[in-house]
Design a protein around this motif. Sequence first.
Motif, PDB file in Angstrom:
ATOM      1  N   CYS A   4       0.846  -1.181   0.000  1.00 56.82           N
ATOM      2  CA  CYS A   4       0.000   0.000   0.000  1.00 56.82           C
ATOM      3  C   CYS A   4       0.885   1.234   0.000  1.00 56.82           C
ATOM      4  O   CYS A   4       1.878   1.287   0.722  1.00 56.82           O
ATOM      5  CB  CYS A   4      -0.898   0.009   1.231  1.00 56.82           C
ATOM      6  N   LYS A   5       0.529   2.188  -0.816  1.00 57.54           N
ATOM      7  CA  LYS A   5       1.266   3.445  -0.856  1.00 57.54           C
ATOM      8  C   LYS A   5       0.339   4.560  -0.398  1.00 57.54           C
ATOM      9  O   LYS A   5      -0.839   4.569  -0.728  1.00 57.54           O
ATOM     10  CB  LYS A   5       1.762   3.739  -2.270  1.00 57.54           C
ATOM     11  N   TYR A   6       0.902   5.465   0.374  1.00 59.12           N
ATOM     12  CA  TYR A   6       0.151   6.601   0.867  1.00 59.12           C
ATOM     13  C   TYR A   6       0.938   7.870   0.604  1.00 59.12           C
ATOM     14  O   TYR A   6       2.160   7.873   0.630  1.00 59.12           O
ATOM     15  CB  TYR A   6      -0.107   6.466   2.377  1.00 59.12           C
ATOM     16  N   TYR A   7       0.219   8.943   0.365  1.00 54.79           N
ATOM     17  CA  TYR A   7       0.837  10.246   0.186  1.00 54.79           C
ATOM     18  C   TYR A   7       0.530  11.090   1.415  1.00 54.79           C
ATOM     19  O   TYR A   7      -0.630  11.211   1.823  1.00 54.79           O
ATOM     20  CB  TYR A   7       0.294  10.947  -1.066  1.00 54.79           C
ATOM     21  N   ILE A  20      -3.038  10.898   3.173  1.00 61.23           N
ATOM     22  CA  ILE A  20      -3.128  11.049   4.625  1.00 61.23           C
ATOM     23  C   ILE A  20      -2.934  12.531   4.946  1.00 61.23           C
ATOM     24  O   ILE A  20      -1.850  13.083   4.760  1.00 61.23           O
ATOM     25  CB  ILE A  20      -2.063  10.204   5.344  1.00 61.23           C
ATOM     26  N   SER A  21      -4.003  13.155   5.396  1.00 62.36           N
ATOM     27  CA  SER A  21      -3.938  14.574   5.737  1.00 62.36           C
ATOM     28  C   SER A  21      -4.211  14.740   7.230  1.00 62.36           C
ATOM     29  O   SER A  21      -4.799  13.868   7.864  1.00 62.36           O
ATOM     30  CB  SER A  21      -4.948  15.369   4.913  1.00 62.36           C
TER      31      SER A  21
END
Length: 138
Positions: A4-7, A20-21
Amino acid sequence: MAVCKYYLVDSGYPPRKGYISPYKGERYHLPDFQLGRSPVSPEDIFNYTHSSLRSVIERAFGVWKKKWKIIKTMPSYPLDRQFKIVTATMTLHNFIRKNTTRDRHFTEFDDNPIFVLEDELEDVQNEHEGSQTISQRE
């Protein structure tokens, strides 16, 4: 097993899968936590952790842009050449980071573990000045 990749994004991004804020309406900037109470609520802890991680990323970009000025003023090269410049300078950046014990650019940013972007620091200062003005009127 799927990776899984998250920014990691700021609060200006709309909610979206993989982004992800920080929580809006909660303290976020590192100076906010230094000037006030320690994070206690789950939202505060999350925002503190998010901001700390963002600070690490910003320090890496700060070193990268300071070491290779071409990154700050990327000429209007064709896109494939810009890609090669970014790839080459980031590869050198990582090589130097792994293989050099003392580098002046890394040292400058490493000596400031709570690195805050200048515009972010101005935002925090403006928020504090605004709250002081309000309390003086009361």
